[in-house]
Each structure stands twice: as C-alpha cells, then as structure tokens.
Design an enzyme around this catalytic site. Structure first.
Site, PDB file in Angstrom:
ATOM      1  N   HIS A 160      36.367  61.808  69.796  1.00 23.42           N
ATOM      2  CA  HIS A 160      37.236  62.187  68.664  1.00 23.42           C
ATOM      3  C   HIS A 160      38.789  62.109  68.896  1.00 23.42           C
ATOM      4  CE1 HIS A 160      37.852  65.354  71.936  1.00 23.42           C
ATOM      5  NE2 HIS A 160      36.814  66.062  71.596  1.00 23.42           N
ATOM      6  N   ARG A 208      25.039  74.546  71.344  1.00 23.21           N
ATOM      7  CA  ARG A 208      25.214  76.028  71.650  1.00 23.21           C
ATOM      8  C   ARG A 208      24.003  76.407  72.590  1.00 23.21           C
ATOM      9  NH1 ARG A 208      30.169  74.968  70.918  1.00 23.21           N
ATOM     10  NH2 ARG A 208      31.243  75.589  69.004  1.00 23.21           N
ATOM     11  N   ASP A 265      31.530  66.205  65.923  1.00 23.50           N
ATOM     12  CA  ASP A 265      32.037  67.350  66.676  1.00 23.50           C
ATOM     13  C   ASP A 265      31.829  68.496  66.233  1.00 23.50           C
ATOM     14  OD1 ASP A 265      32.978  68.746  68.825  1.00 23.50           O
ATOM     15  OD2 ASP A 265      35.382  68.041  68.283  1.00 23.50           O
ATOM     16  N   HIS A 312      28.213  63.463  68.387  1.00 24.89           N
ATOM     17  CA  HIS A 312      28.901  64.719  68.878  1.00 24.89           C
ATOM     18  C   HIS A 312      28.350  65.950  68.440  1.00 24.89           C
ATOM     19  CE1 HIS A 312      32.974  65.486  70.991  1.00 24.89           C
ATOM     20  NE2 HIS A 312      32.333  66.509  70.870  1.00 24.89           N
ATOM     21  N   HIS A 339      30.862  78.344  64.969  1.00 27.78           N
ATOM     22  CA  HIS A 339      31.378  79.613  65.648  1.00 27.78           C
ATOM     23  C   HIS A 339      31.094  80.564  64.773  1.00 27.78           C
ATOM     24  CE1 HIS A 339      33.473  77.713  68.718  1.00 27.78           C
ATOM     25  NE2 HIS A 339      33.968  76.890  68.177  1.00 27.78           N
TER      26      HIS A 339
HETATM   27 ZN    ZN Z   1      35.723  67.512  72.571  1.00 24.52          ZN
END
Ligand code: ZN
Length: 352
Positions: free
Chosen positions: A179, A15, A252, A11, A256
């Site tokens: 998740h 980007r 995950d 996961h 950012h």
């Molecule tokens: Zn998700």
C-alpha cells in the site's frame, strides 16, 4: 457486457482465525461479489499466523471456502518486532511470504537478520512501511490543523522503504512494498527497479481515487494507514502504475464493526473494506483502460504470487454489465468510503 477473469487480491485481512465476530463466509462473499477468486491473507488475524499450529488453524477454515486463500506468515512473533518467526518451518509448509502488516519491522538489526534469512530461503518480505507504528501510531496525513490528531508524515513510510531497499541490495531478498501512498515512495521504488532490485509494489483503490483535500474529520471511515495524501501523491501513484513502477492494485480489505468506524476520526479504527468496491470504483473512474486494469488486478498479482512459489489457479471468468447507480456494499461489513458513490459497472447477479 464485459467478461474479465477473476481478480487476485494481494492484501486482504480475513480477521479469522480466532475472531468469531468476522465470519469467514463474509470474506468469501465480499471476494466473490467483487469478482475476486483468490486472495493473499495477511497474518495479523486475531490469532497471529506466527506458528505452524496457527497456520493450520487458518487453513482448516480456508479449505471450506469457495475462494482460494493464500497464506503469508508473520515476520516477527505476535508482530511485536522483537523475535523472528521460524521462516524455514513456514517454507516447508508452503508459505513463502512474510509480513508484519499492520506494523513494520523497525529494529534495524532484526531487519538485517530477517532479510538475510528470508533471502536464503528464496522467499519474500511484504512490508507495511511505518516507522512510528510501535511507539506513536498516527492518525492523518499532513497538512492538518486539528491538534488532537497525530500527523503521519510521508517520512514514516519512505524511511523504512529506503532502509529496506538497502537490505534488498545487500541480500537480494525478494521484496514487495505494500500500500504505497506517496510520491517519494514511488520515486524510491522506480530507482530500485532501475537498479534491477527484486522489488514489486502495490497501491490501493482508496489511495488512487481519493486525496485529502476537504477530508471530513467527523467521519472515521476515512481513517486508515497509510493515510490518504495529497493530490500530487495520488497522481504519482497513477503515473507509477502506468509506468510499471507500481505493479498491482490491492485492496487492503479491512472489515471493522460499525461501532469502531462510525465515530470521530481520533477514536476510529484504521482501515476500510475494499474487495467489493475495488473493480467497480477503479473502472468507473475511467483512469485506466480495461486492459490496464486486468494487468493490475489479474495478471501482475498472479505473476507476483506464482513467481514467489504459490500455486495460483486458472481464474474463472466473471461477467459485468454497465449500470449507473449508487454503489452499495452487500457483505456484512460496510466500512467503505465508496458507499453511495456512482458506479458504472456491476457484476451480473447470476454470476455472484
Ligand atoms: Zn498495512
């Protein structure tokens, strides 16, 4: 010194393609520095992987990196949940996993069609379960006494998961719950596995290691979906891993820029980075043995991808050494909730 095979992350948000603010070399660096040699890239890049044209653009970049990037396709066009992607075309191009991650496929009729179609192609659905994702995405897990924040009830996850389990029972679709964050979801998956349904699931390091007691609401770093929940939920996730209900630890990894995370909780973007911190933090918590960690981060992720049809590589071996220092992210994006926490292991630098 510990020698351990390179991890495979089920996961990761790359980007790219089509987002020059997130260089592909940074994902490569974060993965290698965290001991990962293979990742499954989520399709919700700025250019959504919902066509073969976009898939090929992603692969053009992937092929220049020194890690292996497995690709998943979107479940619906532009992740809008309105029109299914042409799964057959993707399968013909070596993509066997479909996910709208970041959002859920909500519409029940469309979901029925998707599960039927994906099953007929012997492929898999990876679902991000969130029932309000299109209409009213929330901010935080209850209990919450801050009126400006929208609560994300556990039902947001479990209602979609329950519907999906019924569709798996109907069509036999290979399914992976992404998740997982709540005790209820662990129970649903346990029951589905007891009924021999073709289901696997993952939990993230941040859900395994943190709870929402004393959550700092001035710190946007802690905003993610699913939200970090109660201690009872956290313990259920650990038990779920130990009793084989949950198969894998997946990061995950969601980079950012600081401008969207070092802000108040309400305005913060969702997600944390995780590739570099996953193994050091899980290992340092001493919750699992090294053999168990290998199962969750090496063996089971490889088994899941290879059984679905992906060609996983023979993993390289990484060397880690004992330490006792503050964890520091070394890649460009350091929106990590583990920054400055004590780590007891670090990757041997020559090996990075
Ligand atoms: Zn998700």
């Amino acid at each position: 010194m510990i020698e351990i095979e390179a991890f495979l992350d089920l996961h990761t948000h790359t980007r790219y393609p089509d987002n020059n603010n997130f260089p592909s070399e940074d994902i490569e660096f974060a993965a290698k520095n965290g001991g990962f040699s293979e990742i499954l890239a989520m399709p919700n890049s700025e250019m959504v992987i919902d066509s073969i044209e976009n898939l090929n653009k992603a692969r053009e970049i992937d092929k220049n990196l020194k890690i292996t990037i497995h690709r998943a396709g979107a479940l619906t066009k532009d992740l809008e949940g309105k029109e299914l992607v042409n799964y057959k075309e993707f399968v013909e191009n070596g993509v066997f996993i479909f996910s709208d991650d970041g959002k859920s496929l909500i519409d029940n009729n469309l979901a029925d069609e998707a599960f039927k179609s994906v099953a007929s192609l012997n492929s898999a659905i990876f679902q991000h379960c969130e029932s309000n994702c299109h209409i009213k995405p929330g901010d935080i897990a209850p209990p919450n006494d801050n009126d400006s924040l929208i609560p994300i009830d556990e039902k947001e996850e479990s209602e979609i998961l329950l519907r999906d389990i019924e569709l798996v029972a109907k069509y036999g679709t290979r399914y992976h719950a992404q998740h997982i964050s709540s005790k209820k979801c662990v129970e649903l998956i346990k029951e589905a596995k007891e009924n021999n349904l073709p289901i696997t699931s993952e939990a993230t390091p941040h859900h395994i290691l943190e709870n929402n007691e004393n959550l700092d609401l001035s710190n946007g770093l802690y905003k993610m979906y699913p939200p970090i929940r109660t201690e009872e939920d956290r313990i259920a996730l650990i038990d779920g891993l130990l009793n084989t209900t949950i198969d894998a630890i997946a990061t995950d990894h969601a980079p950012h820029p600081e401008s969207t995370k070092i802000v108040d909780f309400k305005n913060a973007a969702r997600g944390v980075v995780g590739l570099e911190s996953a193994f050091p933090m899980i290992y340092s918590s001493e919750i699992f043995s090294i053999e168990e960690i290998k199962k969750f981060m090496v063996e089971n992720p490889r088994k899941i991808l290879s059984e679905i049809g992906y060609e996983v590589k023979i993993p390289e071996t990484n060397i880690w050494q004992a330490c006792n220092k503050e964890f520091k992210t070394k890649s460009q994006f350091n929106n990590s909730i583990f920054e400055n926490k004590i780590t007891k292991i670090e990757k041997v630098p020559e090996n990075v």
